[in-house]
Design a protein around this motif. Structure first.
Motif, PDB file in Angstrom:
ATOM      1  N   GLU A   1       0.832  -1.203   0.000  1.00  0.00           N
ATOM      2  CA  GLU A   1       0.000   0.000   0.000  1.00  0.00           C
ATOM      3  C   GLU A   1       0.866   1.253   0.000  1.00  0.00           C
ATOM      4  O   GLU A   1       0.524   2.262  -0.631  1.00  0.00           O
ATOM      5  CB  GLU A   1      -0.928  -0.003   1.211  1.00  0.00           C
ATOM      6  N   ALA A   2       2.007   1.192   0.692  1.00  0.00           N
ATOM      7  CA  ALA A   2       2.904   2.355   0.796  1.00  0.00           C
ATOM      8  C   ALA A   2       3.391   2.804  -0.580  1.00  0.00           C
ATOM      9  O   ALA A   2       3.597   4.002  -0.813  1.00  0.00           O
ATOM     10  CB  ALA A   2       4.084   2.022   1.702  1.00  0.00           C
ATOM     11  N   THR A   3       3.540   1.861  -1.506  1.00  0.00           N
ATOM     12  CA  THR A   3       4.031   2.208  -2.850  1.00  0.00           C
ATOM     13  C   THR A   3       3.026   3.046  -3.626  1.00  0.00           C
ATOM     14  O   THR A   3       3.381   3.660  -4.640  1.00  0.00           O
ATOM     15  CB  THR A   3       4.341   0.937  -3.663  1.00  0.00           C
ATOM     16  N   GLN A   4       1.787   3.075  -3.176  1.00  0.00           N
ATOM     17  CA  GLN A   4       0.728   3.797  -3.885  1.00  0.00           C
ATOM     18  C   GLN A   4       0.396   5.146  -3.255  1.00  0.00           C
ATOM     19  O   GLN A   4      -0.501   5.858  -3.714  1.00  0.00           O
ATOM     20  CB  GLN A   4      -0.553   2.945  -3.913  1.00  0.00           C
ATOM     21  N   ILE A   5       1.125   5.505  -2.178  1.00  0.00           N
ATOM     22  CA  ILE A   5       0.816   6.731  -1.441  1.00  0.00           C
ATOM     23  C   ILE A   5       2.012   7.687  -1.500  1.00  0.00           C
ATOM     24  O   ILE A   5       3.123   7.324  -1.110  1.00  0.00           O
ATOM     25  CB  ILE A   5       0.479   6.419   0.031  1.00  0.00           C
TER      26      ILE A   5
ATOM     27  N   GLY B   1      -5.053  14.710   3.769  1.00  0.00           N
ATOM     28  CA  GLY B   1      -6.211  14.486   2.911  1.00  0.00           C
ATOM     29  C   GLY B   1      -5.888  13.779   1.611  1.00  0.00           C
ATOM     30  O   GLY B   1      -6.560  12.804   1.234  1.00  0.00           O
ATOM     31  N   SER B   2      -4.861  14.248   0.922  1.00  0.00           N
ATOM     32  CA  SER B   2      -4.489  13.640  -0.368  1.00  0.00           C
ATOM     33  C   SER B   2      -4.011  12.204  -0.181  1.00  0.00           C
ATOM     34  O   SER B   2      -4.352  11.318  -0.968  1.00  0.00           O
ATOM     35  CB  SER B   2      -3.381  14.474  -1.037  1.00  0.00           C
ATOM     36  N   GLN B   3      -3.232  11.971   0.861  1.00  0.00           N
ATOM     37  CA  GLN B   3      -2.728  10.617   1.125  1.00  0.00           C
ATOM     38  C   GLN B   3      -3.858   9.669   1.516  1.00  0.00           C
ATOM     39  O   GLN B   3      -3.882   8.519   1.073  1.00  0.00           O
ATOM     40  CB  GLN B   3      -1.676  10.667   2.239  1.00  0.00           C
ATOM     41  N   ALA B   4      -4.802  10.149   2.325  1.00  0.00           N
ATOM     42  CA  ALA B   4      -5.941   9.313   2.727  1.00  0.00           C
ATOM     43  C   ALA B   4      -6.790   8.945   1.522  1.00  0.00           C
ATOM     44  O   ALA B   4      -7.279   7.816   1.399  1.00  0.00           O
ATOM     45  CB  ALA B   4      -6.788  10.042   3.763  1.00  0.00           C
ATOM     46  N   LEU B   5      -6.952   9.899   0.604  1.00  0.00           N
ATOM     47  CA  LEU B   5      -7.707   9.633  -0.621  1.00  0.00           C
ATOM     48  C   LEU B   5      -6.982   8.618  -1.479  1.00  0.00           C
ATOM     49  O   LEU B   5      -7.591   7.685  -2.015  1.00  0.00           O
ATOM     50  CB  LEU B   5      -7.924  10.932  -1.399  1.00  0.00           C
ATOM     51  N   GLN B   6      -5.659   8.762  -1.609  1.00  0.00           N
ATOM     52  CA  GLN B   6      -4.868   7.799  -2.382  1.00  0.00           C
ATOM     53  C   GLN B   6      -4.986   6.403  -1.772  1.00  0.00           C
ATOM     54  O   GLN B   6      -5.158   5.415  -2.493  1.00  0.00           O
ATOM     55  CB  GLN B   6      -3.398   8.235  -2.413  1.00  0.00           C
ATOM     56  N   TYR B   7      -4.908   6.337  -0.456  1.00  0.00           N
ATOM     57  CA  TYR B   7      -5.031   5.056   0.256  1.00  0.00           C
ATOM     58  C   TYR B   7      -6.390   4.414  -0.027  1.00  0.00           C
ATOM     59  O   TYR B   7      -6.484   3.225  -0.339  1.00  0.00           O
ATOM     60  CB  TYR B   7      -4.848   5.294   1.751  1.00  0.00           C
ATOM     61  N   GLY B   8      -7.460   5.210   0.058  1.00  0.00           N
ATOM     62  CA  GLY B   8      -8.799   4.677  -0.145  1.00  0.00           C
ATOM     63  C   GLY B   8      -9.084   4.250  -1.571  1.00  0.00           C
ATOM     64  O   GLY B   8      -9.972   3.431  -1.810  1.00  0.00           O
TER      65      GLY B   8
END
Length: 317
Positions: A165-169, A182-189
């Motif tokens: 998951e870290a590779t996508q954030i 906010g941007s990281q939480a959206l990327q995670y979701g």
């Protein structure tokens, strides 16, 4: 002494003025986001409505858009049913997988997330009510900006991510527990490439739950301020009074269930790829047990009818 009293009175007047001004501002923001759906246009089985008294079921629709425009052929890539027990204040969250093959209200068999494109919130609500034996009348539609805004407003959310998951954030190199902005939480979701949509919906619910838990500990004035920031990115038919009431009593509620639906799915490719509930009837029965503690729930004739249509089309039983 008199001067001191006058000073206290002046300060109190200023505080009251600020509170009234803020309340007025919040109310106007909420009004701008309000979109009514006539109760005459909502389909609810009478038997279902009677059985579900005592529960408040709301659907959260996440639209695949960065813009505050909810009309047109947009799709609800995030569909979360929030079921509130009015007596115990317990909240249960269930994601309906976006590719689920259901009978879309008056449109035929299709992916459930296409319901929004075919009739916006009304069609989405009716599709869920008819296929899942629910009594949803209220909705909250949000876009990507709303997610970023609310997470940033509470100074981020703490989430544990895996190495994949870290590779996508952006800004995160390895697995661990981080406070995501906010941007990281959206990327995670929104992560999809590393696994599947089932895991993706779980991540969406994680962001929602962590945001809810953190917001519970924020003072009411700050919470109302946050509401004013996110409302321009939200569309709902929940009244101003109800939104203010929910916001002020968040601490009373507790999330006790976090899951995805359907429970048993088979994949099929027809004109497109679908996730087929096997069977719809059995999945609905289990859903009512989980949400409403109804043991051996027997779905309505409408659900049985749609279940048979899905079987006839796919051969999955």
């Amino acid at each position: 002494m008199k001067k001191r009293v006058n000073k206290i009175i002046i300060i109190l007047c200023i505080i009251i003025t600020l509170i009234v001004t803020m309340a007025f501002f919040v109310i106007n923001k909420i009004k701008d986001s309000y979109k009514e759906i006539s109760s005459e246009n909502i389909v609810i089985n009478e038997e279902t409505e009677e059985k579900l008294q005592g529960y408040r079921n709301i659907v959260i629709l996440g639209i695949d858009s960065d813009e505050d425009d909810y009309e047109g052929e947009r799709r609800s890539d995030c569909i979360i049913i929030a079921s509130l027990n009015n007596k115990t204040k317990e909240v249960k969250l269930v994601s309906v997988y976006r590719d689920t093959y259901l009978y879309v209200n008056n449109k035929g068999l299709d992916k459930v997330n296409h319901a929004y494109a075919k009739g916006e919130e009304q069609c989405s609500i009716n599709t869920l009510n008819e296929n899942l034996d629910l009594d949803i009348t209220e909705y909250v539609t949000i876009n990507f900006e709303a997610v970023k805004e609310v997470v940033d407003s509470i100074n981020g959310v703490e989430i544990t991510v895996t190495d994949k998951e870290a590779t996508q954030i952006t800004g995160i190199e390895k697995g661990g527990t981080y406070t995501l902005n906010g941007s990281q939480a959206l990327q995670y979701g929104r992560i999809r490439k590393i696994d599947n949509d089932y895991a993706r919906t779980e991540r969406m619910r994680t962001v929602l739950i962590e945001t809810f838990n953190k917001a519970k500990n924020i003072d009411k004035i700050s919470l109302f301020s946050i509401v004013t920031k996110i409302m321009p990115h939200v569309q709902t038919n929940i009244s101003t009074t109800e939104i203010m009431k929910i916001a002020s009593s968040m601490n009373d509620y507790k999330v006790i269930l976090n899951t995805g639906w359907p429970y048993k799915v088979k994949e099929i490719t027809l004109d497109a790829w679908y996730g087929v509930p096997v069977t719809l009837e059995e999945n609905v029965s289990k859903l009512h047990e989980d949400l409403f503690n109804e043991k051996d729930y027997e779905p309505t004739e409408k659900v049985k009818e749609y279940s048979q249509k899905i079987i006839d089309k796919t051969g999955y039983r």
